[in-house]
Design a protein around this motif. Sequence first.
Motif, PDB file in Angstrom:
ATOM      1  N   PHE A  29       0.834  -1.198   0.000  1.00  0.00           N
ATOM      2  CA  PHE A  29       0.000   0.000   0.000  1.00  0.00           C
ATOM      3  C   PHE A  29       0.863   1.239   0.000  1.00  0.00           C
ATOM      4  CE2 PHE A  29      -3.424  -2.703   0.585  1.00  0.00           C
ATOM      5  CZ  PHE A  29      -4.621  -2.002   0.643  1.00  0.00           C
ATOM      6  N   ALA A  30       0.277   2.362  -0.447  1.00  0.00           N
ATOM      7  CA  ALA A  30       1.011   3.629  -0.476  1.00  0.00           C
ATOM      8  C   ALA A  30       0.186   4.711   0.185  1.00  0.00           C
ATOM      9  CB  ALA A  30       1.317   4.037  -1.912  1.00  0.00           C
ATOM     10  N   VAL A  31       0.887   5.708   0.721  1.00  0.00           N
ATOM     11  CA  VAL A  31       0.239   6.876   1.316  1.00  0.00           C
ATOM     12  C   VAL A  31       0.647   8.104   0.526  1.00  0.00           C
ATOM     13  CG1 VAL A  31       0.103   8.332   3.355  1.00  0.00           C
ATOM     14  CG2 VAL A  31       0.222   5.888   3.619  1.00  0.00           C
ATOM     15  N   THR A  32      -0.311   8.920   0.148  1.00  0.00           N
ATOM     16  CA  THR A  32       0.002  10.163  -0.530  1.00  0.00           C
ATOM     17  C   THR A  32      -0.760  11.291   0.124  1.00  0.00           C
ATOM     18  OG1 THR A  32      -1.796   9.845  -2.114  1.00  0.00           O
ATOM     19  CG2 THR A  32       0.385   9.009  -2.727  1.00  0.00           C
ATOM     20  N   SER A  33      -0.363  12.499  -0.116  1.00  0.00           N
ATOM     21  CA  SER A  33      -1.045  13.649   0.459  1.00  0.00           C
ATOM     22  C   SER A  33      -0.980  14.811  -0.509  1.00  0.00           C
ATOM     23  CB  SER A  33      -0.381  14.051   1.780  1.00  0.00           C
ATOM     24  OG  SER A  33      -1.000  15.188   2.310  1.00  0.00           O
ATOM     25  N   LEU A  34      -2.042  15.588  -0.528  1.00  0.00           N
ATOM     26  CA  LEU A  34      -2.087  16.750  -1.406  1.00  0.00           C
ATOM     27  C   LEU A  34      -1.543  17.985  -0.721  1.00  0.00           C
ATOM     28  CD1 LEU A  34      -5.642  16.206  -2.912  1.00  0.00           C
ATOM     29  CD2 LEU A  34      -3.441  15.543  -3.883  1.00  0.00           C
ATOM     30  N   SER A  35      -1.403  17.932   0.604  1.00  0.00           N
ATOM     31  CA  SER A  35      -0.971  19.105   1.354  1.00  0.00           C
ATOM     32  C   SER A  35      -0.057  18.675   2.468  1.00  0.00           C
ATOM     33  CB  SER A  35      -2.184  19.845   1.934  1.00  0.00           C
ATOM     34  OG  SER A  35      -1.796  20.838   2.840  1.00  0.00           O
ATOM     35  N   GLY A  36       0.826  19.560   2.882  1.00  0.00           N
ATOM     36  CA  GLY A  36       1.740  19.232   3.966  1.00  0.00           C
ATOM     37  C   GLY A  36       1.093  19.316   5.328  1.00  0.00           C
ATOM     38  N   GLY A  97      -0.048  10.281   8.850  1.00  0.00           N
ATOM     39  CA  GLY A  97       0.068  10.908   7.541  1.00  0.00           C
ATOM     40  C   GLY A  97       1.530  11.147   7.204  1.00  0.00           C
ATOM     41  N   ASN A  98       1.761  11.765   6.089  1.00  0.00           N
ATOM     42  CA  ASN A  98       3.128  11.969   5.626  1.00  0.00           C
ATOM     43  C   ASN A  98       3.603  13.383   5.910  1.00  0.00           C
ATOM     44  OD1 ASN A  98       1.396  13.203   3.869  1.00  0.00           O
ATOM     45  ND2 ASN A  98       2.035  12.055   2.077  1.00  0.00           N
ATOM     46  N   GLU A  99       4.920  13.539   5.927  1.00  0.00           N
ATOM     47  CA  GLU A  99       5.515  14.873   6.017  1.00  0.00           C
ATOM     48  C   GLU A  99       6.632  14.952   4.978  1.00  0.00           C
ATOM     49  OE1 GLU A  99       6.341  18.277   9.293  1.00  0.00           O
ATOM     50  OE2 GLU A  99       7.220  16.328   9.775  1.00  0.00           O
ATOM     51  N   LEU A 100       7.857  14.680   5.340  1.00  0.00           N
ATOM     52  CA  LEU A 100       8.933  14.718   4.348  1.00  0.00           C
ATOM     53  C   LEU A 100       8.857  13.517   3.400  1.00  0.00           C
ATOM     54  CD1 LEU A 100      11.982  15.993   6.443  1.00  0.00           C
ATOM     55  CD2 LEU A 100      10.296  17.290   5.116  1.00  0.00           C
ATOM     56  N   ALA A 101       8.209  12.471   3.827  1.00  0.00           N
ATOM     57  CA  ALA A 101       7.909  11.352   2.924  1.00  0.00           C
ATOM     58  C   ALA A 101       6.601  11.675   2.210  1.00  0.00           C
ATOM     59  CB  ALA A 101       7.784  10.060   3.699  1.00  0.00           C
ATOM     60  N   GLU A 102       6.666  11.808   0.912  1.00  0.00           N
ATOM     61  CA  GLU A 102       5.471  12.131   0.135  1.00  0.00           C
ATOM     62  C   GLU A 102       4.536  10.929   0.036  1.00  0.00           C
ATOM     63  OE1 GLU A 102       4.995  14.887  -3.671  1.00  0.00           O
ATOM     64  OE2 GLU A 102       5.923  12.955  -4.166  1.00  0.00           O
ATOM     65  N   SER A 103       5.108   9.729   0.016  1.00  0.00           N
ATOM     66  CA  SER A 103       4.325   8.500  -0.045  1.00  0.00           C
ATOM     67  C   SER A 103       5.208   7.347   0.372  1.00  0.00           C
ATOM     68  CB  SER A 103       3.792   8.267  -1.471  1.00  0.00           C
ATOM     69  OG  SER A 103       4.867   8.081  -2.382  1.00  0.00           O
ATOM     70  N   LYS A 116       9.099   7.433  -0.631  1.00  0.00           N
ATOM     71  CA  LYS A 116       9.371   8.409  -1.683  1.00  0.00           C
ATOM     72  C   LYS A 116       9.410   9.787  -1.034  1.00  0.00           C
ATOM     73  CE  LYS A 116       9.673   9.337  -6.195  1.00  0.00           C
ATOM     74  NZ  LYS A 116      10.704   8.747  -7.077  1.00  0.00           N
ATOM     75  N   LEU A 117      10.509  10.502  -1.209  1.00  0.00           N
ATOM     76  CA  LEU A 117      10.680  11.778  -0.539  1.00  0.00           C
ATOM     77  C   LEU A 117       9.994  12.911  -1.297  1.00  0.00           C
ATOM     78  CD1 LEU A 117      14.421  11.578   0.597  1.00  0.00           C
ATOM     79  CD2 LEU A 117      12.350  10.849   1.813  1.00  0.00           C
ATOM     80  N   ARG A 118       9.573  13.882  -0.536  1.00  0.00           N
ATOM     81  CA  ARG A 118       8.922  15.066  -1.103  1.00  0.00           C
ATOM     82  C   ARG A 118       9.957  15.922  -1.828  1.00  0.00           C
ATOM     83  NH1 ARG A 118       4.113  17.063   0.137  1.00  0.00           N
ATOM     84  NH2 ARG A 118       3.956  15.697   1.956  1.00  0.00           N
ATOM     85  N   LYS A 119       9.597  16.414  -3.004  1.00  0.00           N
ATOM     86  CA  LYS A 119      10.495  17.288  -3.765  1.00  0.00           C
ATOM     87  C   LYS A 119      10.358  18.733  -3.279  1.00  0.00           C
ATOM     88  CE  LYS A 119      10.106  14.456  -7.966  1.00  0.00           C
ATOM     89  NZ  LYS A 119       9.697  14.427  -9.389  1.00  0.00           N
ATOM     90  N   LYS A 127      20.719  23.498   1.670  1.00  0.00           N
ATOM     91  CA  LYS A 127      20.835  22.196   1.033  1.00  0.00           C
ATOM     92  C   LYS A 127      19.447  21.625   0.743  1.00  0.00           C
ATOM     93  CE  LYS A 127      22.837  17.571   1.643  1.00  0.00           C
ATOM     94  NZ  LYS A 127      21.631  16.911   1.115  1.00  0.00           N
ATOM     95  N   SER A 128      19.298  20.966  -0.402  1.00  0.00           N
ATOM     96  CA  SER A 128      18.032  20.316  -0.740  1.00  0.00           C
ATOM     97  C   SER A 128      17.988  18.911  -0.134  1.00  0.00           C
ATOM     98  CB  SER A 128      17.875  20.212  -2.259  1.00  0.00           C
ATOM     99  OG  SER A 128      17.770  21.492  -2.843  1.00  0.00           O
ATOM    100  N   LEU A 129      16.816  18.518   0.340  1.00  0.00           N
ATOM    101  CA  LEU A 129      16.628  17.193   0.920  1.00  0.00           C
ATOM    102  C   LEU A 129      16.852  16.114  -0.125  1.00  0.00           C
ATOM    103  CD1 LEU A 129      15.485  15.250   3.179  1.00  0.00           C
ATOM    104  CD2 LEU A 129      13.235  15.652   2.127  1.00  0.00           C
ATOM    105  N   ASP A 130      17.625  15.088   0.234  1.00  0.00           N
ATOM    106  CA  ASP A 130      17.739  13.902  -0.616  1.00  0.00           C
ATOM    107  C   ASP A 130      17.839  12.660   0.256  1.00  0.00           C
ATOM    108  OD1 ASP A 130      20.466  13.417   0.131  1.00  0.00           O
ATOM    109  OD2 ASP A 130      21.167  14.758  -1.451  1.00  0.00           O
ATOM    110  N   ALA A 131      17.868  11.505  -0.383  1.00  0.00           N
ATOM    111  CA  ALA A 131      17.809  10.245   0.343  1.00  0.00           C
ATOM    112  C   ALA A 131      18.997  10.057   1.287  1.00  0.00           C
ATOM    113  CB  ALA A 131      17.745   9.087  -0.653  1.00  0.00           C
TER     114      ALA A 131
END
Length: 529
Positions: A29-36, A97-103, A116-119, A127-131
């Motif tokens: 299963f996956a979790v997604t969110s339209l808003s932070g 719910g999610n925060e820095l993890a988009e799903s 999957k990390l949020r862009k 610095k930009s967030l990366d894995a």
Amino acid sequence: MSKWGKKSSLPITANRREILKSAAAVGAFAVTSLSGILPGSAQDPAPQKGGHFKIGIGAGAPSDSLDPATYENSFTTLIGKSLHGYLTQIDADGKLGNELAESWDVTKDAKTWTFKLRKGVEFHNGKSLDAKDVVGSMNHHRGEQSKSAAKDILASVEEIRADGPETVVFALKAGNADFAYLLEDIHLAIMPVTDEKPDVSGVGAGGYVLDNIDHGVKGSGKRFANYWKSDAAWFDSFEALSIQDVTARTNALKTGQIHAMDRCDLKTVRLLERDKGLEISSIPGTQFYIMAMMCDAAPFDNADVRLACKYAVDRQQLLDTLLHGHGKLGNDHPIASTNRFFAKDLPQREYDQDKARFHLKKAGLTELKVSLSAADAAFAGAVDAATIYQQNAAKAGISVDIVRESSDGYWDTVFLKKPFYMSYWLGRPTADWMFTQGYAADAAWNHSHWKNQRFNDLLVSARAELDDTKRLEMYTEMQTICRDDGGEIAPVFANNVNALSKKIGHRKIAPSWDLDGFRCVERWWFADA
């Protein structure tokens, strides 16, 4: 809101569907969110930006640190949740719910979790967030020499690896239906990482940039201009003040020196309720008060002595006179009645002088003399609670000498060190999380140094079990073991009782942690800004 989407054609029973919904767990299963930002009440007031928010916290010590691995009190946690972002978050209804993890995806055996990390997320240093940041932040707690309280949470992780710049994979040693919940733990902040070393100086991806910190006194921050959430971090700046004396904290609120305070004095909270400019927030949650008995030292290395001490407390008296009804009776285990695995059929332990004397006799004693360390730094009213216990226990042949410890440095000199002491737990959202972090044999925050082999075996089995009925059976047995063998007297669960100016606006306040999930700085605003 988070949206769950089915990613597998595997048949799912109703029972398993509930596991998936409530534990964010098994199946693919996956979790997604339209808003932070997670939703609050049905009719949310309109937030607005501006102002300098000041809050008084009844905790904090000079030995505190900005390193998330060291967070151990409400002051450092509030600062940390304001400066940092986390992979997941829990909303006002206790939903994950999610925060820095988009799903995220999870395999049907709940052993492999892929996030999957949020862009577009930026740290305070640009610095930009990366894995690699996630991998390095998590490994910060996993080293052999690590003393992080989160080390126990991540002990079940076999490997953490980056699968490209935007994906992180956690491979577990065994299935864990609640794993995504754990990533909201206060210590598991995501920090910028350079050469596999995380920046532990307070640089984060949260809504506020650290301005100043004076440990044990105050900390402050300013809104991060490039914060990825457009609908959060409303204050221009904030200041958290360590005011451990509850009278001083209350006076600061009444005189307008601060806008909010935690841990109200329940003896006088009704006076605050009369103030038309203040709002009293009393929210049932997972917080509970304890008297910790060190099980690796006499006399508490004897289970009958521990039982005698447990029967020697009048829980109803504590609920009525200490909490003034702002809570529920405790049963010497850490699982709140709101938890889906709460052992509702476990008999409530009551004050029983005869049973206390019976267990003293079994331990070969006719009387017992112990010293109980107490200070209101442990919780508001801790000294009064110790006095009530002293009076209760005397009638059962237990003489309690109350050692009035200094509130300054209590968490350095008493916590995890004295043989019998007052303390508290904020609790945790899941049974596995609570048991793992506070009751597992080698847990860093095992308040009583308690070890029980059957309990620890069940802890591992229940974590991987995907059948709710079987998990309930296991967790019920674990609560029973805690109740009858554990090293903590847990007489009451206490509501989170805070006070704030009516100038402060907010949505529904989350019960999972105190102070709106310790995210009040990000979630609240000035209604008249």
